[in-house]
Design a protein around this motif. Structure first.
Motif, mmCIF file in Angstrom:
data_model
loop_
_atom_site.group_PDB
_atom_site.id
_atom_site.type_symbol
_atom_site.label_atom_id
_atom_site.label_comp_id
_atom_site.label_asym_id
_atom_site.label_seq_id
_atom_site.Cartn_x
_atom_site.Cartn_y
_atom_site.Cartn_z
ATOM 1 N N ARG A 221 30.064 40.513 22.688
ATOM 2 C CA ARG A 221 30.706 39.414 23.402
ATOM 3 C C ARG A 221 31.323 39.956 24.673
ATOM 4 O O ARG A 221 31.841 41.064 24.712
ATOM 5 N N ASP A 222 31.270 39.147 25.731
ATOM 6 C CA ASP A 222 31.821 39.621 26.993
ATOM 7 C C ASP A 222 32.363 38.457 27.800
ATOM 8 O O ASP A 222 32.296 37.296 27.387
ATOM 9 N N ILE A 223 32.921 38.792 28.954
ATOM 10 C CA ILE A 223 33.517 37.815 29.857
ATOM 11 C C ILE A 223 32.794 37.871 31.189
ATOM 12 O O ILE A 223 32.542 38.954 31.734
ATOM 13 N N GLN A 224 32.465 36.713 31.735
ATOM 14 C CA GLN A 224 31.812 36.594 33.037
ATOM 15 C C GLN A 224 32.739 35.799 33.953
ATOM 16 O O GLN A 224 33.173 34.702 33.599
ATOM 17 N N VAL A 225 33.067 36.345 35.115
ATOM 18 C CA VAL A 225 34.002 35.715 36.049
ATOM 19 C C VAL A 225 33.288 35.472 37.375
ATOM 20 O O VAL A 225 32.625 36.370 37.904
ATOM 21 N N MET A 226 33.440 34.246 37.913
ATOM 22 C CA MET A 226 32.734 33.921 39.149
ATOM 23 C C MET A 226 33.428 32.756 39.858
ATOM 24 O O MET A 226 33.820 31.777 39.217
ATOM 25 N N PRO A 227 33.607 32.820 41.191
ATOM 26 C CA PRO A 227 34.148 31.663 41.927
ATOM 27 C C PRO A 227 33.118 30.530 41.952
ATOM 28 O O PRO A 227 31.925 30.771 42.124
ATOM 29 N N ILE A 228 33.598 29.296 41.799
ATOM 30 C CA ILE A 228 32.688 28.152 41.793
ATOM 31 C C ILE A 228 33.088 27.088 42.811
ATOM 32 O O ILE A 228 32.379 26.099 42.994
ATOM 33 N N GLY A 229 34.241 27.262 43.467
ATOM 34 C CA GLY A 229 34.712 26.292 44.443
ATOM 35 C C GLY A 229 35.957 26.819 45.127
ATOM 36 O O GLY A 229 36.451 27.917 44.817
ATOM 37 N N THR A 230 36.505 26.035 46.037
ATOM 38 C CA THR A 230 37.709 26.441 46.762
ATOM 39 C C THR A 230 38.856 26.709 45.796
ATOM 40 O O THR A 230 39.241 25.822 45.018
ATOM 41 N N ASP A 231 39.375 27.924 45.800
ATOM 42 C CA ASP A 231 40.504 28.333 44.948
ATOM 43 C C ASP A 231 40.184 28.192 43.466
ATOM 44 O O ASP A 231 41.110 28.154 42.636
ATOM 45 N N THR B 18 37.874 29.311 39.966
ATOM 46 C CA THR B 18 37.093 30.370 39.327
ATOM 47 C C THR B 18 36.766 29.977 37.896
ATOM 48 O O THR B 18 37.603 29.387 37.192
ATOM 49 N N ILE B 19 35.542 30.290 37.471
ATOM 50 C CA ILE B 19 35.189 30.109 36.065
ATOM 51 C C ILE B 19 35.336 31.447 35.360
ATOM 52 O O ILE B 19 34.992 32.504 35.902
ATOM 53 N N VAL B 20 35.880 31.404 34.136
ATOM 54 C CA VAL B 20 35.991 32.578 33.276
ATOM 55 C C VAL B 20 35.246 32.234 31.992
ATOM 56 O O VAL B 20 35.735 31.459 31.169
ATOM 57 N N ARG B 21 34.038 32.783 31.851
ATOM 58 C CA ARG B 21 33.157 32.415 30.737
ATOM 59 C C ARG B 21 33.240 33.460 29.622
ATOM 60 O O ARG B 21 32.905 34.631 29.825
ATOM 61 N N SER B 22 33.659 33.034 28.453
ATOM 62 C CA SER B 22 33.631 33.899 27.271
ATOM 63 C C SER B 22 32.279 33.695 26.606
ATOM 64 O O SER B 22 31.958 32.587 26.170
ATOM 65 N N ARG B 23 31.484 34.765 26.514
ATOM 66 C CA ARG B 23 30.089 34.623 26.089
ATOM 67 C C ARG B 23 29.839 35.296 24.746
ATOM 68 O O ARG B 23 30.297 36.407 24.482
ATOM 69 N N LEU C 195 41.996 37.755 27.692
ATOM 70 C CA LEU C 195 43.255 38.091 28.360
ATOM 71 C C LEU C 195 43.125 39.369 29.179
ATOM 72 O O LEU C 195 43.700 39.485 30.270
ATOM 73 N N GLU C 196 42.363 40.328 28.670
ATOM 74 C CA GLU C 196 42.142 41.560 29.438
ATOM 75 C C GLU C 196 41.429 41.259 30.747
ATOM 76 O O GLU C 196 41.790 41.796 31.811
ATOM 77 N N ALA C 197 40.418 40.389 30.694
ATOM 78 C CA ALA C 197 39.679 40.028 31.908
ATOM 79 C C ALA C 197 40.573 39.281 32.891
ATOM 80 O O ALA C 197 40.519 39.517 34.107
ATOM 81 N N ARG D 250 42.075 40.667 36.932
ATOM 82 C CA ARG D 250 41.673 39.981 38.172
ATOM 83 C C ARG D 250 42.750 39.054 38.738
ATOM 84 O O ARG D 250 42.709 38.725 39.925
ATOM 85 N N PHE D 251 43.672 38.592 37.890
ATOM 86 C CA PHE D 251 44.645 37.597 38.320
ATOM 87 C C PHE D 251 46.044 37.986 37.843
ATOM 88 O O PHE D 251 46.208 38.801 36.933
ATOM 89 N N ASP D 252 47.031 37.383 38.457
ATOM 90 C CA ASP D 252 48.410 37.555 38.004
ATOM 91 C C ASP D 252 48.690 36.500 36.941
ATOM 92 O O ASP D 252 49.058 35.368 37.258
ATOM 93 N N VAL D 253 48.482 36.867 35.681
ATOM 94 C CA VAL D 253 48.639 35.914 34.579
ATOM 95 C C VAL D 253 50.075 35.400 34.508
ATOM 96 O O VAL D 253 50.327 34.252 34.116
ATOM 97 N N LYS D 254 51.031 36.241 34.893
ATOM 98 C CA LYS D 254 52.439 35.819 34.842
ATOM 99 C C LYS D 254 52.732 34.679 35.804
ATOM 100 O O LYS D 254 53.775 34.033 35.693
#
Length: 570
Positions: A7-17, A19-24, A68-70, A74-78
Motif C-alpha cells: 500500500r502506498d500514497i500518491q500525491v498530486m496537484p489537481i487544481g488551484t491550491d 491537492t489529491i492524496v490517494r491512499s492506494r 499521516l507520514e505522507a 509535504r504539508f504543515d499538518v498543524k
C-alpha cells in the motif's frame, strides 16, 4: 491488474491550491460486495490551501500511518483548520483521532447525521463541529468559498457533497466512484473503466436510485469541471457521459416491473453489508430495490414502500437479545400493511446471539408469509462466501417474484421468428469458475468462436446467473464442452435449481484446471479462458474471453448440440 504491491500514497496537484492524496491498495481491502471485482481501490483525500486549510475525507485506519507520514512530509499538518467529511465511517476514527493529536484546533465539517455519528465514533460529545444542512457555506479565502449539498440515501444517511466554485470541483464522495487501483489520477481513456463504474453503481447506487436521482437534481445546476470521487480516478474526461449514464441506469431501476422493499438497521455496519449483497442479487435479476434504513426513515415512507412492493426483506442486528426499536417499528408496519401473498425474506448479523433474526422470522411465519430464501444468520463480519450466499439469495428472491408474475409463454405457440431463433445451433457447454472460496457454474449453449489470434470466444451470460459475478474483466473460467451421448446427466445436474452458495459440483467428477476452476472429467473437451471485456446486451452480458489452455478429453466423441424449440426462453 497489478498485484502484490505494498500500500502506498500518491500525491498530486489537481487544481488551484488543491491537492489529491490517494491512499492506494492493489488488494481487495474489504469484503463489501462492491469490492468483489478484487481490483484494489484508492481512498481519495483532498487538501485545499486557501487562507484557511481544509482536508477532505481522510482515509480509514488501514492507511492511517502512511497517510499521516505522507501529509507531514509535504504539508504543515498543524495548520489544518477544517476536516470535511463526505460521510462518517467508524473505520476513519483512528485517522481522525491521530489528526486531532497533531492539530487539536481542527473543526469538523459534516451533515447533521454525520455529526451524530462522528461524536459516537470519536467518543467525544464536545467536538467542534460545523453542521451543514444545505444553505451554509465556508470561506477558506483565495476564492475558495465552499458550498455544501446534503445527498443522503439509506446506506449513507449522512452523505454530503462539497463544491468549490474557484476550481469548479465537486467532491462527490461515493457518487461516480469505482473500486479500481492504478497510477492514473484522472480518467484518461475512461471507456476502459466503464464496466468498473457500472459494477460500482449496481452494488452501491442502484438500491438507492430514488434518493440518488434527487441528489443529481440538486447538483445539476453547478458548473462542474470534475468529480473528485472518494474512490478510483477523478472524473474529468468522461464527466458528461458518466452523468448521463447515471441517469439512464437510475431510469432502468425506476422502470422495473417489480420492486422489493429492503428494510434494515445496522449497528456496526455488518447488517448493512449483508443488505447490500442481497440488493445486488435482486437488481442483477432485473428487479428494482427500494433500500430503507429504518433508523432514518419515517413510518409513512416505510408503509408506502411496502404497499407498492411485490415483496420485502427485513434485516436486523441483535442488541441485548432484541431487535433495535426502529426494526420492531418497521416489522409492525409490514405486518399491518403487507398482504401475506407477498414474498418475504429475513437476514441479520449478531455477535453472540441472534434472537432478533429468530423473532422476525417467527412473526412472519405466524402471519403466513412465504419466504423467498432461507433465513440468513451471520455471526460477526461477513466473508467472501457469505456475500456470495447473500447475492445468490437475492437473485433467487427476484426470480421467484418474476416467476409468480410472468405469464408462461411456453403455453402459447412460438412465433415464426421465435422458432427460427431457436434453431440457432450452439454447442452445449458448462461454464465453471472459481475465485478464492467462491465457485459457480452454469449450462451454456450461446457460445461462439470470436477470434483466431489470440484464440477467443464469446458467451452470453444471463444477468441473474450466479456465475455472472465471476465473469468480469480479469476473471478466469473453464468452458467444458459436453459430449453427445453422455451429456444428459450433466445437463440435468446443472439445470436443476441450486440454493444460495450451494456446491454446484457435489457428485460431479472434477479436477482443478491451471487457473483454479473445475474441469468436468466427463466433458468432451475443456478450454481455460480469461475474460478480456464484456458488453451489456439486453438481459444478458456478452462476455469475450481468450483461450489460455485446453485439451480434448475424448478424441472419438462428438460435440453435444442444443436445438431449442423457441428463441424466447431457454
Amino acid at each position: 491488474m497489478q498485484v502484490n504491491k505494498p500500500r502506498d500514497i500518491q500525491v498530486m496537484p489537481i487544481g488551484t491550491d488543491t491537492t489529491i492524496v490517494r491512499s492506494r491498495s492493489w488488494s481487495r481491502l474489504r469484503f463489501e460486495i462492491e469490492y468483489a471485482l478484487a481490483k484494489g481501490t484508492t481512498a481519495n483525500s483532498y487538501l485545499i490551501q486557501g487562507d484557511k486549510v481544509a482536508l477532505i475525507d481522510p482515509p480509514g485506519e488501514t492507511f492511517t500511518q502512511i497517510y499521516l507520514e505522507a501529509l507531514q512530509q509535504r504539508f504543515d499538518v498543524k495548520a489544518i483548520d477544517y476536516v470535511i467529511l463526505g460521510h462518517v465511517n467508524p473505520n476513519r476514527a483512528a485517522t481522525l483521532k491521530a489528526l486531532l493529536e497533531i492539530a487539536p484546533q481542527i473543526t469538523f465539517v459534516c451533515s447533521n447525521p454525520g455529526a451524530i455519528n462522528l461524536r459516537g465514533a470519536l467518543e467525544n460529545q464536545d467536538l467542534p463541529i460545523l453542521v451543514m444542512r444545505g444553505d451554509e457555506t465556508l470561506d477558506l479565502g483565495k476564492g475558495h468559498h465552499l458550498q455544501f449539498i446534503p445527498t443522503p440515501n439509506p446506506r449513507y444517511a449522512d452523505a454530503l457533497c462539497t463544491y468549490d466554485p474557484q476550481t469548479e470541483i465537486l467532491y462527490s464522495d461515493k457518487l461516480f466512484a469505482a473500486h479500481i487501483c492504478g497510477d492514473q489520477v484522472f480518467d484518461e481513456g475512461w471507456q476502459s473503466i466503464n464496466e468498473d463504474r457500472r459494477y460500482y453503481f449496481d452494488c452501491v447506487i442502484a438500491p438507492h436510485a430514488k434518493q440518488v436521482d434527487t441528489a443529481l437534481d440538486k447538483l445539476a445546476d453547478l458548473p462542474v469541471r470534475m468529480y473528485a470521487t472518494g474512490h478510483g480516478p477523478i472524473v474529468r474526461y468522461g464527466l458528461i457521459e458518466l452523468t448521463h449514464a447515471y441517469r439512464e441506469w437510475i431510469q432502468q431501476q425506476a422502470s422495473a416491473d417489480l420492486t422489493v422493499a429492503l428494510i434494515y438497521a445496522s449497528a456496526y455496519g455488518n447488517t448493512a453489508t449483508l443488505a447490500q449483497a442481497i440488493a445486488r442479487g435482486i437488481t442483477k435479476a432485473g428487479v428494482a430495490v427500494e433500500s430503507i434504513n429504518c433508523e432514518f426513515t419515517e413510518p409513512e415512507e416505510i408503509r408506502a414502500a411496502v404497499e407498492k412492493s411485490a415483496g420485502f426483506v427485513i434485516g436486523s442486528p441483535t442488541l441485548g437479545g432484541h431487535a433495535p426499536t426502529p426494526v420492531q417499528t418497521a416489522l409492525g408496519i409490514v405486518l399491518s400493511t403487507a398482504t401475506n401473498n407477498k414474498l418475504a425474506g429475513v437476514f441479520g448479523s449478531f455477535g453472540w446471539s441472534g434472537e432478533a433474526v429468530d423473532l422476525i422470522e417467527s412473526r412472519l411465519k405466524d402471519a403466513g408469509y412465504r419466504f423467498g430464501f432461507d433465513t440468513i444468520r451471520v455471526k460477526f463480519k461477513p466473508n467472501e462466501a457469505t456475500l456470495q450466499l447473500c447475492e445468490e439469495a437475492g437473485t433467487d428472491f427476484a426470480q421467484a417474484l418474476k416467476k409468480a408474475k410472468k405469464v408462461r409463454t411456453t403455453s402459447q405457440p412460438a412465433t415464426n421468428v421465435e422458432q427460427a431463433v431457436g434453431r440457432i445451433v450452439g454447442s452445449l457447454c458448462v461454464v465453471t469458475a472459481k475465485q478464492g472460496e467462491v465457485s459457480s457454474a452454469m449450462l451454456a449453449s450461446w457460445v461462439a468462436q470470436a477470434s483466431f489470434n489470440p484464440p477467443g470466444l464469446t458467451i452470453a451470460v444471463a444477468k441473474d446467473r450466479a456465475v455472472e459475478s465471476l465473469t468480469h474483466s480479469g476473471n478466469q473460467f473453464v468452458l467444458n464442452v459436453l459430449k453427445e451421448g453422455n451429456h444428459l446427466g450433466l445437463m440435468k445436474h446443472f439445470l436443476k435449481p441450486f440454493g444460495p452458495a450451494q456446491d454446484r459440483f457435489a457428485d460431479v467428477a472434477t479436477e482443478e484446471a491451471v487457473n483454479g476452476s473445475p474441469i468436468l472429467k466427463d466433458a468432451l473437451a475443456y478450454l481455460e479462458c480469461s475474460v478480456q471485456n464484456r458488453m451489456e446486451s439486453g438481459d444478458h452480458w456478452l462476455v469475450y474471453a481468450t483461450v489460455d489452455n485446453g485439451r480434448v478429453l475424448n478424441q472419438d466423441g462428438v460435440t453435444a448440440v442444443h436445438h431449442r424449440k423457441s428463441g424466447n426462453h431457454y
